[in-house]
Design a protein around this motif. Structure first.
Motif, mmCIF file in Angstrom:
data_model
loop_
_atom_site.group_PDB
_atom_site.id
_atom_site.type_symbol
_atom_site.label_atom_id
_atom_site.label_comp_id
_atom_site.label_asym_id
_atom_site.label_seq_id
_atom_site.Cartn_x
_atom_site.Cartn_y
_atom_site.Cartn_z
ATOM 1 N N ARG A 226 0.836 -1.222 0.000
ATOM 2 C CA ARG A 226 0.000 0.000 0.000
ATOM 3 C C ARG A 226 0.858 1.255 0.000
ATOM 4 N N PHE A 227 1.999 1.222 0.682
ATOM 5 C CA PHE A 227 2.838 2.417 0.795
ATOM 6 C C PHE A 227 4.155 2.287 0.042
ATOM 7 N N GLY A 228 4.257 1.289 -0.796
ATOM 8 C CA GLY A 228 5.428 1.164 -1.654
ATOM 9 C C GLY A 228 6.712 0.849 -0.920
ATOM 10 N N ARG A 229 6.626 0.122 0.182
ATOM 11 C CA ARG A 229 7.826 -0.264 0.927
ATOM 12 C C ARG A 229 8.286 -1.648 0.467
ATOM 13 N N PRO A 230 9.588 -1.921 0.471
ATOM 14 C CA PRO A 230 10.084 -3.233 0.050
ATOM 15 C C PRO A 230 9.541 -4.359 0.928
ATOM 16 N N ALA A 231 9.340 -5.509 0.334
ATOM 17 C CA ALA A 231 8.912 -6.681 1.098
ATOM 18 C C ALA A 231 9.935 -6.980 2.194
ATOM 19 N N GLY A 232 9.458 -7.249 3.383
ATOM 20 C CA GLY A 232 10.349 -7.527 4.501
ATOM 21 C C GLY A 232 10.775 -6.292 5.270
ATOM 22 N N THR A 233 10.249 -5.113 4.881
ATOM 23 C CA THR A 233 10.531 -3.896 5.651
ATOM 24 C C THR A 233 10.034 -4.063 7.086
ATOM 25 N N ILE A 234 8.831 -4.586 7.228
ATOM 26 C CA ILE A 234 8.269 -4.851 8.547
ATOM 27 C C ILE A 234 8.873 -6.140 9.094
ATOM 28 N N ARG A 235 9.255 -6.112 10.360
ATOM 29 C CA ARG A 235 9.729 -7.318 11.037
ATOM 30 C C ARG A 235 8.934 -7.515 12.326
ATOM 31 N N ALA A 236 8.742 -8.777 12.688
ATOM 32 C CA ALA A 236 7.949 -9.074 13.879
ATOM 33 C C ALA A 236 8.554 -10.226 14.658
ATOM 34 N N THR A 237 8.609 -10.037 15.962
ATOM 35 C CA THR A 237 8.956 -11.103 16.900
ATOM 36 C C THR A 237 7.659 -11.598 17.519
ATOM 37 N N VAL A 238 7.462 -12.898 17.544
ATOM 38 C CA VAL A 238 6.232 -13.470 18.084
ATOM 39 C C VAL A 238 6.467 -13.954 19.505
ATOM 40 N N LEU A 239 5.593 -13.555 20.396
ATOM 41 C CA LEU A 239 5.631 -14.075 21.756
ATOM 42 C C LEU A 239 4.964 -15.447 21.776
ATOM 43 N N ILE A 240 5.734 -16.457 22.130
ATOM 44 C CA ILE A 240 5.143 -17.784 22.326
ATOM 45 C C ILE A 240 4.663 -17.816 23.766
ATOM 46 N N GLU A 241 3.427 -17.376 23.937
ATOM 47 C CA GLU A 241 2.889 -17.182 25.278
ATOM 48 C C GLU A 241 1.514 -17.824 25.437
ATOM 49 N N THR A 242 1.167 -18.706 24.486
ATOM 50 C CA THR A 242 -0.016 -19.537 24.674
ATOM 51 C C THR A 242 0.386 -20.987 24.522
ATOM 52 N N PHE A 243 -0.322 -21.856 25.222
ATOM 53 C CA PHE A 243 0.000 -23.278 25.198
ATOM 54 C C PHE A 243 -0.089 -23.856 23.779
ATOM 55 N N PRO A 244 -1.151 -23.552 23.006
ATOM 56 C CA PRO A 244 -1.206 -24.100 21.646
ATOM 57 C C PRO A 244 -0.044 -23.655 20.765
#
Length: 518
Positions: A226-244
């Motif tokens: 949508r804003f013309g940023r390169p793929a992978g510009t956004i990075r995310a760390t996931v909290l493994i904080e649920t049992f599933p």
């Protein structure tokens, strides 16, 4: 501030809020809502169906349909700038004072928390976005009495924003008559206002499946395009904080491959989720007093060992749990004992292969950094430690009943007292609260109330008094503990009782709490 078709802002737009709620920002939120909210609601329904299966006697395990992902050879994207060295991360809400203190703390990363350490009071939701934008621009300052807080010069931590979980709504922003997602609101406003001035990085909470990670990945791709940023510009760390989620670590990393920045061991919410998912299943899933469940008990040890192995096999960072101790300004002995425990906890994590860890207070940054410096030296991380010797089975993760300890009256009293005190602060707008020299947030409050519910509904007899946990006993304990505290805690007490002793278990205490919030 103009009006965008289909968008209604029901919260007051005063002070500088119009700088955040621009027509363009509102339009972006509307686009996100229309593109993704239906899927979000479907995934929340899938959670309920899975929970019903567990209540009927089902269990958790590694998914047979994704075995090819777990056994395949693939890696996530290379670590992004600012996320290569993460040896010490500080967490906290996005009020102006905390923002400045965190960015001046000397940590490598600041987790700017719009979730468990924050209450979704409208002023906090939009005010936090203002503080983050001003901080990224280098203009944020704050005055309290005669003291002025300002950003110092030099290197600052990388800002990583934690939006609310998929389950939380934002009732002050309606799109086509429906409340927006708290997740999409927090993500959308931060990305819109900051993606050109800083790298947009996020911590993703409360996910229960790789399908929920897939939804986030699609949101990120949508925003980048949508804003013309390169793929992978956004990075995310996931909290493994649920049992599933513990059974889907590989799959979660796989879904977020080009956007992944690793996984975090969200220990407090994880413990809450363990209780929640098997809350009616009797002794095999009963936990002892909250404060006796350490990271070295079998099921917690299995979870953290698997997390490090999974991350490093895929080239992703593994980030340890939070040291929640708050130093005392008056009692050096409390500090000495607590800091020994913090040091031991961080030493275990660094020795196990974690690349960094969390602290809740600036005074703990030096301790955490010193421990990880001792293991990492000049290396920015230890991704090369693949921990191939680790082998964790589903039974290892499910070995909750092997946890040593007892259910005691002291534990019950602590759960009730801390839970009510925290909810009192939450209802008044503070989501991170120092109680008994510990930083309590929504996750630790969830442990308190869910443990009371579990003990009550599973016929627990307290080891130290022989008393059966009943609703009457919980009410009595609440009366006695609140009498010690003084003040009017009636609203918080009523809310705690609603989520701790009701016949039906409420998924998240923040849902009825949010209903009580203007």
């Amino acid at each position: 501030m103009g009006t965008v078709q289909g968008v209604e802002i029901t919260g007051p737009v005063d002070d500088r809020f119009a700088e955040i709620l621009t027509e363009e920002a509102q339009s972006f939120l509307a686009e996100l809502h229309r593109a993704f909210d239906a899927r979000r609601l479907e995934l929340l329904q899938a959670r309920k169906e899975r929970e019903a299966e567990l209540a009927a006697g089902g269990t958790l395990g590694f998914l047979p349909e994704t075995r090819h992902i777990r056994e395949g050879e693939w890696r996530v994207a290379e670590p992004a700038p600012g996320l290569v060295d993460r040896r010490v991360e500080i967490t906290g809400p996005t009020d102006a004072k905390m923002t400045i203190n965190a960015l001046n703390s000397g940590a490598k990363v600041w987790l700017a928390d719009h979730e468990d350490a924050n209450t979704p009071l409208w002023a906090n939701v939009i005010g936090g976005q203002l503080n983050l934008r001003d901080a990224n621009a280098g203009t944020l300052s704050y005055t309290s009495g005669e003291k002025r807080y300002e950003l110092t010069s030099g290197a600052r931590p990388t800002v990583v924003v934690r939006p609310r979980g998929w389950h939380l709504p934002e009732k002050h922003i309606l799109v086509d008559g429906a409340p927006t997602s708290g997740s999409l609101t927090d993500f959308g406003l931060y990305f819109f206002h900051n993606h050109l001035v800083t790298r947009p990085y996020f911590y993703l909470p409360k996910m229960e499946s790789h399908l929920e990670a897939r939804l986030w990945n699609d949101v990120f791709t949508f925003a980048e395009e949508r804003f013309g940023r390169p793929a992978g510009t956004i990075r995310a760390t996931v909290l493994i904080e649920t049992f599933p989620a513990a059974f889907e670590m590989d799959e979660i990393l796989y879904e977020l491959r080009e956007h992944s920045a690793g996984l975090n061991a969200g220990r407090w919410d994880y413990m809450f989720s363990v209780i929640k998912k098997f809350r009616t299943r009797g002794k095999d899933f009963l936990l002892p007093d909250r404060n006796t469940v350490t990271m070295t008990v079998p099921f917690m040890r299995a979870y953290t060992e698997l997390l490090v192995r999974t991350c490093h096999r895929r080239g992703a960072h593994a980030i340890g749990g939070m040291a929640a101790f708050i130093p005392s300004r008056r009692d050096p002995e409390i500090n000495r004992v607590a800091l020994e425990k913090v040091r031991a906890d961080k030493t275990r994590e660094a020795g196990d292969g974690f690349d960094g860890s969390w602290v809740a207070h600036p005074d703990l940054v030096a301790t955490c950094r010193e421990v990880f410096d001792g293991v990492l030296g000049e290396r920015p991380n230890q991704l090369e430690r693949t921990r191939e010797e680790v082998s964790v089975s589903a039974d290892d993760l499910l070995a909750v009943g092997d946890t040593p300890g007892q259910q005691t009256e002291a534990g019950l009293r602590n759960a009730v007292s801390v839970g009510v005190q925290y909810l009192d602060a939450w209802l008044k707008g503070s989501g991170a609260v120092a109680i008994n020299n510990m930083m309590e947030d929504a996750a630790t409050a969830e442990i308190s109330r869910s443990q009371v519910w579990q003990w009550l509904h599973n016929g627990v007899t307290l080891a130290d008094t022989g008393a059966l946990v009943t609703k009457a006993l919980v009410e009595q304990v609440a009366d006695e503990e609140l009498a010690k505290l003084g003040g009017d805690l009636s609203a918080a007490r009523a809310l705690f009782m609603e989520v701790a002793v009701a016949d039906e278990f409420i998924d998240f205490l923040t849902l009825p709490a949010y209903d009580r919030m203007p």
